[in-house]
Write an enzyme that holds these catalytic residues in place. Structure first.
Site, PDB file in Angstrom:
ATOM      1  N   CYS A   1      -5.890  18.292  -8.371  1.00 33.35           N
ATOM      2  CA  CYS A   1      -6.671  19.521  -8.276  1.00 33.35           C
ATOM      3  C   CYS A   1      -6.345  20.428  -9.451  1.00 33.35           C
ATOM      4  O   CYS A   1      -5.221  20.433  -9.948  1.00 33.35           O
ATOM      5  CB  CYS A   1      -6.352  20.249  -6.979  1.00 33.35           C
ATOM      6  SG  CYS A   1      -7.066  19.420  -5.571  1.00 33.35           S
TER       7      CYS A   1
ATOM      8  N   GLU B   1      -0.755  18.838  -6.054  1.00 28.36           N
ATOM      9  CA  GLU B   1      -2.072  18.870  -6.679  1.00 28.36           C
ATOM     10  C   GLU B   1      -3.010  17.786  -6.141  1.00 28.36           C
ATOM     11  O   GLU B   1      -4.068  17.554  -6.714  1.00 28.36           O
ATOM     12  CB  GLU B   1      -1.909  18.708  -8.193  1.00 28.36           C
ATOM     13  CG  GLU B   1      -1.024  19.753  -8.848  1.00 28.36           C
ATOM     14  CD  GLU B   1       0.486  19.492  -8.701  1.00 28.36           C
ATOM     15  OE1 GLU B   1       0.849  18.419  -8.170  1.00 28.36           O
ATOM     16  OE2 GLU B   1       1.273  20.361  -9.110  1.00 28.36           O
ATOM     17  N   SER B   2      -2.677  17.080  -5.067  1.00 29.55           N
ATOM     18  CA  SER B   2      -3.506  16.098  -4.348  1.00 29.55           C
ATOM     19  C   SER B   2      -2.761  14.784  -4.111  1.00 29.55           C
ATOM     20  O   SER B   2      -1.769  14.792  -3.399  1.00 29.55           O
ATOM     21  CB  SER B   2      -4.882  15.885  -4.966  1.00 29.55           C
ATOM     22  OG  SER B   2      -5.661  17.072  -4.821  1.00 29.55           O
TER      23      SER B   2
ATOM     24  N   SER C   1       0.861  -1.180   0.000  1.00 27.60           N
ATOM     25  CA  SER C   1       0.000   0.000   0.000  1.00 27.60           C
ATOM     26  C   SER C   1       0.893   1.225   0.000  1.00 27.60           C
ATOM     27  O   SER C   1       1.969   1.209   0.605  1.00 27.60           O
ATOM     28  CB  SER C   1      -0.893   0.039   1.246  1.00 27.60           C
ATOM     29  OG  SER C   1      -1.954  -0.867   1.131  1.00 27.60           O
TER      30      SER C   1
ATOM     31  N   HIS D   1      -3.185   0.037  -3.673  1.00 25.53           N
ATOM     32  CA  HIS D   1      -3.233  -1.137  -2.804  1.00 25.53           C
ATOM     33  C   HIS D   1      -3.129  -2.334  -3.735  1.00 25.53           C
ATOM     34  O   HIS D   1      -3.967  -2.486  -4.632  1.00 25.53           O
ATOM     35  CB  HIS D   1      -4.526  -1.173  -1.991  1.00 25.53           C
ATOM     36  CG  HIS D   1      -4.716   0.082  -1.207  1.00 25.53           C
ATOM     37  ND1 HIS D   1      -3.971   0.371  -0.090  1.00 25.53           N
ATOM     38  CD2 HIS D   1      -5.492   1.168  -1.423  1.00 25.53           C
ATOM     39  CE1 HIS D   1      -4.307   1.566   0.357  1.00 25.53           C
ATOM     40  NE2 HIS D   1      -5.228   2.072  -0.430  1.00 25.53           N
TER      41      HIS D   1
END
Lengths: 125, 125
Positions: B83, B62-63, B55, B68
């Site tokens: 974003c 930008e985010s 994970s 996973h």
């Protein structure tokens, strides 16, 4: 481990703007949310932007929780993704929304790991 | 910063199982994917599970990008959230799917930060 998972996407509006800019508080809220839902915390990474805004993630054994906050808009974008059936991601999402004092919450739950799925529209929390 | 964002949710099936279990390779693929799409990397956190599975997250200005992996099922669940309008999250998602040798990819793009939205069904990549 089974691939099946539940992914809650939530849009939090009209939150407490000071809280949205407090990286230490947000990290605590997210770790508490993970633990409250029964998840096991593995990694924590948060970042504070200038002049405002916080992004961060809590990796849990069962997947992840993320946030991107926009204090200047009173908005936070959150995701809570949990693998398996043991944990309800809505418990963590609710804790986060309440802790950030969100007045308007829209959310959708996306099934993961089951093949192609139809995703429902956003719902009021 | 504007709240508007694009969130690509992708399900990668029939991947290369060895790659899905290689934490260093996955971290490199994800950082490369972020850079290739024009994003700025801020934080990187990956975790290897026993007996298998990885994970991880790359926080970008930008985010975020997350994964996973379930090597025993040849499956990886990925998210690429960016974003603003400057970056196309599909570029990063495509790089990841190709690097993990996914044979079947289903994805959906969810608009974020714009209020309630209707989310379309998963599409073939």
């Amino acid at each position: 481990m089974e691939t099946m998972g539940r992914h809650v996407i939530a849009e939090l509006w009209n939150c407490n703007e000071d809280k949205l800019n407090d990286i230490n508080l947000i990290e605590k809220i997210f770790v508490d949310a993970a633990l409250k839902s029964g998840a096991e915390v593995r990694e924590v990474a948060f970042h504070k932007f200038a002049p405002h805004g916080v992004s961060g993630v809590v990796i849990i054994s069962e997947s992840h929780l993320t946030i991107h906050s926009f204090p200047e808009h009173g908005y936070a974008s959150i995701d809570v993704y949990t693998c398996g059936n043991r944990i309800d991601p809505n418990i963590a999402a609710k804790h986060i929304a309440e802790s950030l004092e969100a007045n308007v919450v829209e959310k959708v739950e996306v099934p993961r790991g089951k093949g192609p799925v139809e995703v429902k529209a956003f719902n009021k929390m």
